[in-house]
Design a protein around this motif. Structure first.
Motif: not given
Length: 222
Positions: A16-23, A32-46
Motif C-alpha cells: 500500500i505504501v509503495a502504491s501511494i508513493s508511486l501514485l 510539498w504535497a507529494r513529499l508530505a504524502i510519501q513521508i506520511f506513508a513511510l511513517f505508517i510503514l515504520v
C-alpha cells in the motif's frame, strides 16, 4: 527480526505504501504535497515494523523467579479474588503495553500448560478495572515443577482485535519462549500465590523475559 504474526500485515502495508508513493510521484505536481504524502506513508510503514518487531533475548532461566511475560509498565499490584480458575485470593500484577512496546507474550515460568482458554469479550481500554474479566482475553495456567500453578491472562485493549495464544494444554513450555502475541495495545495480568514476594513497583517499566516480577517460595522455605 519481525514476529511471524506480523508478516501478512507488513507485506500488505508495504504494498500500500509503495502504491501511494508511486501514485503521488506521478499524479501530484505540487512538490510539498507529494513529499508530505510519501513521508506520511513511510511513517505508517515504520510504525507497523516497530510494532511487530521481535527482539531475540538470551534468557537466563531461573526456577525461583517469575519473569515479566511482556514489555510494558506495571499498573496494578494488589490482592484480588481470581474467579475463573483458582477461585481464591491471589496477588495480581498487571503490565500495560502501549502501541510502541514489543507485543510478544513470553512464558513467565517453565512447566506444563495445565489450562488454556480463550474468552471473547469487549474492548474496554486495557487499564479499565473490568478489562480483566470483560475484555477479549485468554487465560493460561502453567504447572511449575516446584511451586504449583501460575496463571497469566492476555487481555485485549481498545485497539486490539486479536489475541494469539500458543499455549496448548499438556505442552511443556520453557521460561522466556514465545507464548503468544497481542495486536495493537493490550495488557497481561499475572496471578500469583499470596506468599510470593513481589520484586517490582507500580509504574516500573519491565522487559519481557528479563525483569523478575516475583520470587517463588517453595514449601522448603516455610
Amino acid at each position: 527480526m519481525f514476529h511471524k504474526e506480523g508478516q501478512k500485515i507488513i507485506l500488505i502495508t508495504f504494498l500500500i505504501v509503495a502504491s501511494i508513493s508511486l501514485l503521488a510521484h506521478f499524479f501530484i505536481d505540487i512538490t510539498w504535497a507529494r513529499l508530505a504524502i510519501q513521508i506520511f506513508a513511510l511513517f505508517i510503514l515504520v510504525m507497523i515494523l516497530q510494532f511487530f518487531r521481535n527482539p531475540k533475548r538470551k534468557v537466563i532461566k531461573n526456577f525461583d523467579e517469575i519473569l515479566a511475560p511482556v514489555d510494558g509498565k506495571v499498573v496494578v499490584i494488589e490482592e484480588v479474588e481470581e474467579t475463573e480458575y483458582f477461585k481464591d485470593r491471589r496477588k495480581q500484577v498487571s503490565i500495560f503495553m502501549s502501541p510502541i512496546n514489543v507485543h510478544v507474550t513470553r512464558y513467565p515460568v517453565s512447566g506444563v500448560v495445565k489450562y488454556s482458554k480463550y474468552h471473547p469479550g469487549k474492548y474496554l481500554v486495557a487499564w479499565h478495572p473490568k478489562a480483566s474479566t470483560e475484555n477479549e482475553r485468554t487465560t493460561v495456567v502453567i504447572k511449575t515443577p516446584k511451586f504449583g500453578d501460575i496463571l497469566y491472562r492476555q487481555i485485549a485493549g481498545a485497539m486490539a482485535k486479536r489475541i494469539v495464544n500458543y499455549a496448548i494444554e499438556g505442552d511443556s513450555v520453557r521460561q522466556g519462549e514465545d507464548g503468544g502475541f497481542i495486536k495493537f495495545g493490550s495488557r497481561v495480568d499475572l496471578f500469583l500465590p499470596l506468599d510470593c514476594p513481589i520484586t517490582v513497583k507500580l509504574n516500573q517499566k519491565v522487559t519481557g523475559a528479563k525483569t523478575c516480577i516475583a520470587i517463588l517460595k517453595s514449601q522448603d522455605d516455610e
